[in-house]
Design a protein around this motif. Structure first.
Motif, PDB file in Angstrom:
ATOM      1  N   LYS B   2      47.600 -19.144  38.480  1.00  0.00           N
ATOM      2  CA  LYS B   2      46.145 -18.963  38.301  1.00  0.00           C
ATOM      3  C   LYS B   2      45.633 -18.053  39.428  1.00  0.00           C
ATOM      4  O   LYS B   2      45.819 -18.369  40.611  1.00  0.00           O
ATOM      5  N   ILE B   3      45.027 -16.944  39.049  1.00  0.00           N
ATOM      6  CA  ILE B   3      44.674 -15.908  40.034  1.00  0.00           C
ATOM      7  C   ILE B   3      43.183 -15.598  39.993  1.00  0.00           C
ATOM      8  O   ILE B   3      42.601 -15.459  38.911  1.00  0.00           O
ATOM      9  N   GLY B   4      42.580 -15.498  41.153  1.00  0.00           N
ATOM     10  CA  GLY B   4      41.198 -15.049  41.272  1.00  0.00           C
ATOM     11  C   GLY B   4      41.167 -13.683  41.943  1.00  0.00           C
ATOM     12  O   GLY B   4      41.981 -13.403  42.826  1.00  0.00           O
ATOM     13  N   LEU B   5      40.252 -12.830  41.504  1.00  0.00           N
ATOM     14  CA  LEU B   5      40.127 -11.504  42.112  1.00  0.00           C
ATOM     15  C   LEU B   5      38.751 -11.352  42.760  1.00  0.00           C
ATOM     16  O   LEU B   5      37.750 -11.843  42.234  1.00  0.00           O
ATOM     17  N   LEU B   6      38.742 -10.675  43.887  1.00  0.00           N
ATOM     18  CA  LEU B   6      37.488 -10.353  44.572  1.00  0.00           C
ATOM     19  C   LEU B   6      37.411  -8.840  44.716  1.00  0.00           C
ATOM     20  O   LEU B   6      38.303  -8.221  45.312  1.00  0.00           O
ATOM     21  N   ALA B  20      41.905  -3.271  41.041  1.00  0.00           N
ATOM     22  CA  ALA B  20      41.668  -4.638  40.581  1.00  0.00           C
ATOM     23  C   ALA B  20      41.859  -4.732  39.073  1.00  0.00           C
ATOM     24  O   ALA B  20      42.473  -5.667  38.556  1.00  0.00           O
ATOM     25  N   TYR B  21      41.340  -3.728  38.353  1.00  0.00           N
ATOM     26  CA  TYR B  21      41.475  -3.718  36.889  1.00  0.00           C
ATOM     27  C   TYR B  21      42.941  -3.644  36.490  1.00  0.00           C
ATOM     28  O   TYR B  21      43.411  -4.397  35.632  1.00  0.00           O
ATOM     29  N   ARG B  22      43.687  -2.746  37.128  1.00  0.00           N
ATOM     30  CA  ARG B  22      45.103  -2.584  36.782  1.00  0.00           C
ATOM     31  C   ARG B  22      45.887  -3.849  37.130  1.00  0.00           C
ATOM     32  O   ARG B  22      46.793  -4.270  36.401  1.00  0.00           O
ATOM     33  N   PHE B  23      45.529  -4.456  38.275  1.00  0.00           N
ATOM     34  CA  PHE B  23      46.176  -5.707  38.674  1.00  0.00           C
ATOM     35  C   PHE B  23      45.921  -6.786  37.626  1.00  0.00           C
ATOM     36  O   PHE B  23      46.837  -7.515  37.224  1.00  0.00           O
ATOM     37  N   ALA B  24      44.659  -6.879  37.174  1.00  0.00           N
ATOM     38  CA  ALA B  24      44.296  -7.905  36.181  1.00  0.00           C
ATOM     39  C   ALA B  24      45.092  -7.699  34.897  1.00  0.00           C
ATOM     40  O   ALA B  24      45.648  -8.650  34.341  1.00  0.00           O
ATOM     41  N   CYS B  25      45.173  -6.451  34.432  1.00  0.00           N
ATOM     42  CA  CYS B  25      45.914  -6.163  33.196  1.00  0.00           C
ATOM     43  C   CYS B  25      47.387  -6.522  33.351  1.00  0.00           C
ATOM     44  O   CYS B  25      47.996  -7.131  32.450  1.00  0.00           O
ATOM     45  N   ALA B  26      47.971  -6.152  34.490  1.00  0.00           N
ATOM     46  CA  ALA B  26      49.399  -6.417  34.719  1.00  0.00           C
ATOM     47  C   ALA B  26      49.664  -7.920  34.793  1.00  0.00           C
ATOM     48  O   ALA B  26      50.652  -8.418  34.247  1.00  0.00           O
ATOM     49  N   ARG B 124      46.158 -18.065  43.942  1.00  0.00           N
ATOM     50  CA  ARG B 124      45.988 -16.897  44.819  1.00  0.00           C
ATOM     51  C   ARG B 124      44.595 -16.319  44.636  1.00  0.00           C
ATOM     52  O   ARG B 124      44.102 -16.230  43.505  1.00  0.00           O
ATOM     53  N   LEU B 125      43.988 -15.891  45.727  1.00  0.00           N
ATOM     54  CA  LEU B 125      42.774 -15.076  45.654  1.00  0.00           C
ATOM     55  C   LEU B 125      43.154 -13.703  46.196  1.00  0.00           C
ATOM     56  O   LEU B 125      43.601 -13.587  47.343  1.00  0.00           O
ATOM     57  N   VAL B 126      43.019 -12.677  45.366  1.00  0.00           N
ATOM     58  CA  VAL B 126      43.436 -11.342  45.775  1.00  0.00           C
ATOM     59  C   VAL B 126      42.201 -10.475  45.979  1.00  0.00           C
ATOM     60  O   VAL B 126      41.368 -10.340  45.072  1.00  0.00           O
ATOM     61  N   THR B 127      42.071  -9.895  47.173  1.00  0.00           N
ATOM     62  CA  THR B 127      40.887  -9.111  47.531  1.00  0.00           C
ATOM     63  C   THR B 127      41.167  -7.620  47.347  1.00  0.00           C
ATOM     64  O   THR B 127      42.222  -7.129  47.769  1.00  0.00           O
ATOM     65  N   PHE B 128      40.217  -6.906  46.750  1.00  0.00           N
ATOM     66  CA  PHE B 128      40.317  -5.458  46.596  1.00  0.00           C
ATOM     67  C   PHE B 128      39.171  -4.792  47.340  1.00  0.00           C
ATOM     68  O   PHE B 128      37.999  -5.023  47.036  1.00  0.00           O
ATOM     69  N   GLY B 129      39.506  -4.003  48.336  1.00  0.00           N
ATOM     70  CA  GLY B 129      38.503  -3.335  49.158  1.00  0.00           C
ATOM     71  C   GLY B 129      39.150  -2.966  50.473  1.00  0.00           C
ATOM     72  O   GLY B 129      40.364  -3.096  50.629  1.00  0.00           O
ATOM     73  N   ASP B 130      38.378  -2.496  51.421  1.00  0.00           N
ATOM     74  CA  ASP B 130      38.951  -2.096  52.714  1.00  0.00           C
ATOM     75  C   ASP B 130      39.214  -3.305  53.604  1.00  0.00           C
ATOM     76  O   ASP B 130      38.536  -4.305  53.489  1.00  0.00           O
TER      77      ASP B 130
END
Lengths: 136, 130
Positions: B2-6, B20-26, B124-130
């Protein structure tokens, strides 16, 4: 979610007013406090400026949100790790930071400092020990 | 898993929204669950239906909306961050006496509690940004 207690770190890396990350990051800490988790904060790189005493934003016309740090103790966020090397690199000392304190319920409500100065290696060890790291 | 994206950065300005979009699709293709995508800071700008990129470029908002429609992914914009940046749904528009709303299909506006909940609920919470 009931009963789950995760180790959560809020890692603040940026100066307080150049970008919005510090201010909006603090908002997550305050909201997150309602979830009763094992929370700590860490301040590294320019993030150590967020805790500097005597912030005055009047010349830049931005909101000075630094008084909100003093509320953290009331939110049970009582472990604020500040990286020693980041302070040193910026010519800052612990005395330059806001005196942030909390009352320790496990020690007859004795008033203690929330700020703990630790070295870079220890910050790494702390990050490694978390379940979740929020990075602002 | 189960994955959450930020997502912390705005569309087109920064790679975060694309990654983030590509990660979600994969992740979905591998059979994982995307519990929620939470948009914070300038990331809330992913959720305006008014974005109009050139036709030969990807449409970041429509991509997200399609992901919500086909996979039921929960797309949440932080209310405080959205208010600062002029992103609102019909309720928010009415409450703040605005003459229009601009939220895109599949997105909803809610509080930061939704982000913290995702951090606690997900493996997992996966963060996308700097």
């Amino acid at each position: 979610m009931a009963g789950q207690c995760k180790k959560i770190m809020y890692l603040h890396r940026r100066a307080p007013y150049g970008t919005v990350y510090a201010q909006e990051g603090l908002e997550v800490v305050l909201i997150g406090a309602a979830f009763d988790q094992d929370v700590c904060m860490a301040f590294v790189d320019d993030g150590v400026y967020q805790l500097k005493a005597g912030q005055d934003t009047s010349a830049v016309g931005m909101k000075n949100f630094s008084p909100a740090w003093r509320a953290l103790g009331d939110y049970d966020v009582t472990r604020l790790y500040v990286e020693r090397e980041s302070l040193d690199e910026r010519g800052l000392r612990e005395e330059d930071l806001m005196p942030l304190r909390y009352e320790d319920e496990n020690d007859d409500w004795a008033e203690k400092s929330s700020i703990v100065i630790v070295d870079r290696k220890e910050i790494g060890r702390l990050i490694d020990a978390q379940d979740v790291v929020f990075n602002f | 898993m189960k994955i959450g994206l930020l997502v912390n950065e705005g569309p087109y300005q920064h790679q975060a929204a694309d990654s983030a979009y590509r990660f979600a699709c994969a992740a979905l293709a591998k059979g994982h669950e995307i519990f929620r995508v939470f948009f914070y800071h300038d990331g809330v700008n992913n959720g305006t239906r008014l974005m109009t990129p050139p036709q030969d470029d990807r449409h970041i908002q429509q991509r997200w909306s399609e992901l919500a429609r086909t996979h039921g992914v929960d797309l949440v914009l932080c209310v405080a961050a959205a208010q600062r940046r002029g992103i609102c749904d019909p309720d928010e528009a009415k409450r703040n006496a605005k003459d229009a709303d601009n939220i895109a299909p599949g997105f909803r506006i809610s509080g930061l509690g939704q982000l913290v909940e995702a951090a606690i609920e997900c493996d997992r919470l996966v963060t996308f940004g700097d």
